[in-house]
Design a protein around this motif. Structure first.
Motif, PDB file in Angstrom:
ATOM      1  N   UNK A 133      -8.900  -2.911  -0.075  1.00 42.97           N
ATOM      2  CA  UNK A 133      -7.859  -3.150  -1.064  1.00 42.97           C
ATOM      3  C   UNK A 133      -8.177  -4.356  -1.907  1.00 42.97           C
ATOM      4  N   UNK A 134      -7.195  -5.196  -2.143  1.00 40.24           N
ATOM      5  CA  UNK A 134      -7.337  -6.353  -3.014  1.00 40.24           C
ATOM      6  C   UNK A 134      -7.944  -7.530  -2.255  1.00 40.24           C
ATOM      7  N   UNK A 135      -9.207  -7.347  -1.849  1.00 42.74           N
ATOM      8  CA  UNK A 135      -9.942  -8.392  -1.134  1.00 42.74           C
ATOM      9  C   UNK A 135     -11.317  -8.570  -1.767  1.00 42.74           C
TER      10      UNK A 135
ATOM     11  N   UNK B 241      -8.365 -12.680   0.228  1.00 40.48           N
ATOM     12  CA  UNK B 241      -7.336 -11.945  -0.508  1.00 40.48           C
ATOM     13  C   UNK B 241      -7.341 -12.368  -1.972  1.00 40.48           C
ATOM     14  N   UNK B 242      -7.359 -11.393  -2.845  1.00 44.06           N
ATOM     15  CA  UNK B 242      -7.330 -11.671  -4.283  1.00 44.06           C
ATOM     16  C   UNK B 242      -5.951 -12.200  -4.690  1.00 44.06           C
TER      17      UNK B 242
ATOM     18  N   UNK C 137       0.903  -7.951  -0.362  1.00 42.92           N
ATOM     19  CA  UNK C 137       1.408  -7.249   0.819  1.00 42.92           C
ATOM     20  C   UNK C 137       0.263  -6.531   1.512  1.00 42.92           C
ATOM     21  N   UNK C 138       0.569  -5.952   2.696  1.00 45.38           N
ATOM     22  CA  UNK C 138      -0.424  -5.200   3.454  1.00 45.38           C
ATOM     23  C   UNK C 138       0.144  -3.847   3.841  1.00 45.38           C
ATOM     24  N   UNK C 139      -0.718  -2.847   3.791  1.00 47.73           N
ATOM     25  CA  UNK C 139      -0.384  -1.518   4.296  1.00 47.73           C
ATOM     26  C   UNK C 139      -1.301  -1.220   5.467  1.00 47.73           C
ATOM     27  N   UNK C 140      -0.703  -0.805   6.589  1.00 50.71           N
ATOM     28  CA  UNK C 140      -1.453  -0.506   7.802  1.00 50.71           C
ATOM     29  C   UNK C 140      -1.461   1.005   8.019  1.00 50.71           C
TER      30      UNK C 140
ATOM     31  N   UNK D  30      -4.903  -4.428   1.545  1.00 50.18           N
ATOM     32  CA  UNK D  30      -4.124  -5.416   0.810  1.00 50.18           C
ATOM     33  C   UNK D  30      -3.682  -4.788  -0.506  1.00 50.18           C
ATOM     34  N   UNK D  31      -2.388  -4.859  -0.787  1.00 46.13           N
ATOM     35  CA  UNK D  31      -1.796  -4.204  -1.944  1.00 46.13           C
ATOM     36  C   UNK D  31      -1.051  -5.212  -2.812  1.00 46.13           C
ATOM     37  N   UNK D  32      -0.640  -4.778  -3.991  1.00 45.21           N
ATOM     38  CA  UNK D  32       0.084  -5.672  -4.898  1.00 45.21           C
ATOM     39  C   UNK D  32       1.591  -5.630  -4.703  1.00 45.21           C
ATOM     40  N   UNK D  33       2.048  -4.768  -3.776  1.00 47.76           N
ATOM     41  CA  UNK D  33       3.478  -4.662  -3.487  1.00 47.76           C
ATOM     42  C   UNK D  33       3.640  -4.039  -2.102  1.00 47.76           C
TER      43      UNK D  33
END
Length: 242
Positions: free
Chosen positions: A86-88, A138-139, A144-147, A208-211
């Motif tokens: 994700x956003x990493x 993390x960018x 947030x995080x999604x598992x 890693x997500x933006x929301x």
């Protein structure tokens, strides 16, 4: 994942949980020979059951085990992989051995399920989630995080701030032994201050997500932020881990 769920914002009744638990008990009584047959029965039930619960495994030591898939997921220690993406800055895939080689910590807390049962003084061991996030980088837009899990059904979420708490970990040990298959092994999430459904079993992915992207049970009416004692469920329960 260890909870009875809900649909359209309403928790599942106790009778549903007890009924499925009785079927799970048959699996212990007759052993692995009837596991496939039991899964078939549970699958047939799930086709007519809007709750999403397709199996409840009998527990030990006060635990009750719930599974929303139509089978009991499995990965060997050698085959297990955990992907962080994700956003990493540095997407990474860890083997179980690589996770065990990272700095380790332990947490001893009461496990509290939203359905009311509690197991006191349970020890989990593993890697703080903040450690994995720091290594991934993390960018700035990551919030947030999604598992995701290798049952290909379950999912969970945390905000970045929640994920960085010192009582949130990626656990591969439970009470000083490897996390078992029934408990969500080889690796599960452990979010100590929240109800146990936030502690996703059979963890396979951290994105890693933006929301915040609500997880499996949140999409069926349960709180996204499931602080023990402050969310739906047992509001009279003391707050664990704080």
């Amino acid at each position: 994942m260890d909870k009875d769920g809900g649909l359209a914002g309403k928790p599942v009744g106790r009778r549903v949980v007890i009924g499925v638990s009785a079927l799970g008990a048959l699996g212990v009584a007759f052993g692995a020979r009837i596991e496939s047959a039991l899964n078939g029965v549970l699958g047939a039930i799930s086709a007519h059951d809007p709750t999403g619960i397709t199996s409840l495994l009998p527990g030990g030591g006060g635990f009750q085990f719930y599974n929303v898939a139509s089978f009991l997921p499995y990965r060997s220690d050698q085959d297990y992989r955990l992907t962080i993406d994700g956003l990493v800055d540095h997407p990474t895939t860890y083997t179980l051995a690589e996770l065990a080689a990272l700095p380790q910590t332990t947490l001893v807390r009461d496990v509290q399920c939203v359905t009311g049962w509690r197991v006191p003084n349970t020890e989990f061991g593993g890697v703080l989630l903040s450690e994995l996030l720091d290594r991934a980088g993390v960018k700035p837009e990551g919030k947030a995080l999604r598992f995701t899990c290798f049952d290909d059904v379950y999912s969970e979420s945390l905000t970045l701030a929640e994920a960085r708490r010192p009582d949130v970990m990626v656990a591969h040990q439970m009470d000083k032994v490897p996390v078992t298959r029934d408990h969500g092994g080889p690796v599960r999430l452990y979010v100590a201050p929240m109800y146990f459904y936030k502690s996703a079993k059979w963890l396979s992915g951290i994105t890693v997500t933006d929301r915040v992207m609500p997880g499996y049970w949140e999409q069926n009416g349960y709180d996204v932020e499931a602080w023990v004692g402050r969310s739906n469920g047992r509001t009279d329960a003391p707050i664990d881990g704080e």
